[in-house]
Scaffold this motif. Structure first.
Motif, PDB file in Angstrom:
ATOM      1  N   LYS A   1      19.927 -38.456   5.573  1.00 11.76           N
ATOM      2  CA  LYS A   1      19.791 -38.195   6.451  1.00 11.76           C
ATOM      3  C   LYS A   1      19.079 -38.592   7.786  1.00 11.76           C
ATOM      4  O   LYS A   1      18.344 -38.697   7.139  1.00 11.76           O
ATOM      5  CB  LYS A   1      18.797 -36.759   6.106  1.00 11.76           C
ATOM      6  CG  LYS A   1      18.210 -35.348   7.331  1.00 11.76           C
ATOM      7  CD  LYS A   1      17.058 -34.432   7.191  1.00 11.76           C
ATOM      8  CE  LYS A   1      16.434 -33.591   7.489  1.00 11.76           C
ATOM      9  NZ  LYS A   1      15.963 -32.607   6.904  1.00 11.76           N
TER      10      LYS A   1
ATOM     11  N   CYS B   1      17.225 -38.647  11.569  1.00  2.81           N
ATOM     12  CA  CYS B   1      16.637 -37.749  12.285  1.00  2.81           C
ATOM     13  C   CYS B   1      15.746 -38.110  13.497  1.00  2.81           C
ATOM     14  O   CYS B   1      15.307 -39.627  12.547  1.00  2.81           O
ATOM     15  CB  CYS B   1      15.446 -36.593  11.536  1.00  2.81           C
ATOM     16  SG  CYS B   1      16.628 -35.266  10.776  1.00  2.81           S
TER      17      CYS B   1
ATOM     18  N   THR C   1      13.560 -38.117  17.072  1.00  3.57           N
ATOM     19  CA  THR C   1      13.405 -37.119  18.706  1.00  3.57           C
ATOM     20  C   THR C   1      13.449 -38.016  19.372  1.00  3.57           C
ATOM     21  O   THR C   1      12.579 -39.034  20.075  1.00  3.57           O
ATOM     22  CB  THR C   1      12.033 -36.669  18.491  1.00  3.57           C
ATOM     23  OG1 THR C   1      11.479 -35.982  16.946  1.00  3.57           O
ATOM     24  CG2 THR C   1      11.335 -35.444  19.399  1.00  3.57           C
TER      25      THR C   1
ATOM     26  N   ASP D   1      15.264 -32.426  19.010  1.00  2.00           N
ATOM     27  CA  ASP D   1      14.819 -32.976  18.031  1.00  2.00           C
ATOM     28  C   ASP D   1      16.697 -32.867  17.035  1.00  2.00           C
ATOM     29  O   ASP D   1      16.597 -31.730  17.906  1.00  2.00           O
ATOM     30  CB  ASP D   1      13.812 -32.340  16.731  1.00  2.00           C
ATOM     31  CG  ASP D   1      12.402 -32.420  17.434  1.00  2.00           C
ATOM     32  OD1 ASP D   1      11.935 -33.473  17.135  1.00  2.00           O
ATOM     33  OD2 ASP D   1      11.616 -30.818  17.030  1.00  2.00           O
TER      34      ASP D   1
ATOM     35  N   CYS E   1      18.943 -34.479  13.647  1.00  2.00           N
ATOM     36  CA  CYS E   1      19.544 -34.303  13.324  1.00  2.00           C
ATOM     37  C   CYS E   1      20.626 -34.657  12.609  1.00  2.00           C
ATOM     38  O   CYS E   1      21.641 -34.461  13.420  1.00  2.00           O
ATOM     39  CB  CYS E   1      18.250 -33.690  11.671  1.00  2.00           C
ATOM     40  SG  CYS E   1      16.785 -34.019  11.586  1.00  2.00           S
ATOM     41  N   ASP E   2      21.156 -35.672  11.786  1.00  4.23           N
ATOM     42  CA  ASP E   2      22.910 -35.471  11.510  1.00  4.23           C
ATOM     43  C   ASP E   2      23.385 -36.407  10.199  1.00  4.23           C
ATOM     44  O   ASP E   2      21.753 -36.586   9.357  1.00  4.23           O
ATOM     45  CB  ASP E   2      23.988 -36.770  12.577  1.00  4.23           C
ATOM     46  CG  ASP E   2      24.980 -35.675  12.667  1.00  4.23           C
ATOM     47  OD1 ASP E   2      25.802 -35.081  11.314  1.00  4.23           O
ATOM     48  OD2 ASP E   2      25.894 -36.235  13.834  1.00  4.23           O
ATOM     49  N   TYR E   3      23.713 -36.209   9.571  1.00  2.66           N
ATOM     50  CA  TYR E   3      24.420 -36.548   8.235  1.00  2.66           C
ATOM     51  C   TYR E   3      25.344 -37.584   8.009  1.00  2.66           C
ATOM     52  O   TYR E   3      26.666 -37.784   8.451  1.00  2.66           O
ATOM     53  CB  TYR E   3      24.527 -35.283   7.595  1.00  2.66           C
ATOM     54  CG  TYR E   3      23.465 -34.430   7.333  1.00  2.66           C
ATOM     55  CD1 TYR E   3      22.344 -34.784   6.256  1.00  2.66           C
ATOM     56  CD2 TYR E   3      22.765 -33.472   8.415  1.00  2.66           C
ATOM     57  CE1 TYR E   3      20.737 -33.347   6.138  1.00  2.66           C
ATOM     58  CE2 TYR E   3      22.435 -32.823   7.941  1.00  2.66           C
ATOM     59  CZ  TYR E   3      20.954 -33.129   7.307  1.00  2.66           C
ATOM     60  OH  TYR E   3      20.226 -31.642   7.043  1.00  2.66           O
TER      61      TYR E   3
END
Length: 295
Positions: free
Chosen positions: A198, A200, A202, A258, A260-262
């Motif tokens: 994960k 993430c 900002t 913010d 997030c990516d996987y």
């Protein structure tokens, strides 16, 4: 008595002839002296004419030498005077011819004054034009320097704006997670238990950045230094290039965001060891790096 008278008559005639002869001699000598004086006077007058012509020629020579550019009128007048000098020096002096040349000298002097005034006027005009040209050249040089300065300033300003408008990260983290049957993701440090990474970050607020769709590139390096996953290539016009694991897209509106990516695991399990994750912007500028260990 008759004989005596005859002798006396002969004496008288002889005396008269002597007087006539003497008078003739005196007259001849006088004519010779007058002719000699006249010839000397003519030669002297001829020398004066030649001297005047030489002086005129010398003045033209000086004017031509001092002239910045060849003046055809001056050269023609100088050459004309040279011809007059040759003519006077080679002629047989007589009053009529010398008088004509004396008048011609006066005409040539008047012509010289006129031509030299024209030359002076042209010289002054050329000097003024040269001064104006130099002044214009100086002004052009100043303007060129000023324009170059503006170009440098504008370039520096554009660079500053470009740097200032570039996005940056205020936070960046990477977690190894496993997915429970409920779908909940929990952190783990074990390689076999890890299902995905994960990632993430900002994006910091930036009021001068252009709002709109953006793309960042995530690069994951495994313990052997290989790019994890289905790797892709990206390059820029400036020559920069990277091989990345995933492209993540988002819409930026100048405020803190913010994202997030996987990164899914490969066909087999994740390997044990050290991992490194890098995030790049659209110009392939490195924005952040995170390292972690899977056991």
């Amino acid at each position: 008595m008759t004989e005596t008278k005859s002798n006396n008559g002969l004496k008288v005639i002889a005396g008269l002839l002597g007087v006539v002869l003497l008078g003739t001699i005196i007259y001849t000598v006088s004519l010779y002296q007058d002719k000699k004086k006249t010839t000397e006077a003519l030669q002297s007058e001829k020398a004066v004419v030649v001297e005047d012509l030489n002086n005129l020629k010398a003045e033209y020579d000086k004017a031509i030498l001092e002239s910045n550019a060849t003046n055809e009128e001056l050269v023609a007048a100088r050459d004309n005077i040279a011809k007059y000098i040759d003519s006077v020096q080679g002629m047989k002096a007589d009053i009529a011819t010398l008088s004509r040349y004396r008048r011609q000298v006066s005409v040539l002097k008047a012509e010289r004054e006129k031509l030299l005034k024209q030359v002076d006027s042209l010289t002054q005009s050329n000097t003024l034009l040269a001064m104006e040209r130099d002044s214009t050249f100086v002004e052009l040089e100043k303007q060129t320097v000023f324009n170059d300065s503006l170009i440098v300033q504008n370039t520096q300003l554009a660079d500053a704006v470009e740097r200032g408008s570039a996005l940056s990260l205020s936070k960046f983290s990477v977690d190894a997670v496993r997915e429970r049957s409920s779908g909940k993701l929990v952190s783990t440090s074990r390689a076999k238990a890890t299902d995905k990474f994960k990632v993430c970050f900002t994006v910091a607020d930036n009021v001068i950045a252009e709002a709109g769709d953006r793309e960042f590139y995530i690069e994951v390096l495994d313990p052997q230094g290989n790019v994890l996953g289905d790797s892709f290539s990206k390059s820029t016009e400036e020559g920069a290039s990277i091989t990345y694991s995933k492209e993540t897209n988002f819409y930026y509106e100048n405020s803190t965001l913010d994202v997030c990516d996987y990164i899914n695991k490969p066909a087999s399990d994740f390997q044990k060891g050290n991992y490194m994750v890098n995030v790049y912007d659209s110009k392939l500028k490195l924005l952040g790096t995170s390292k972690f260990i899977l056991k």
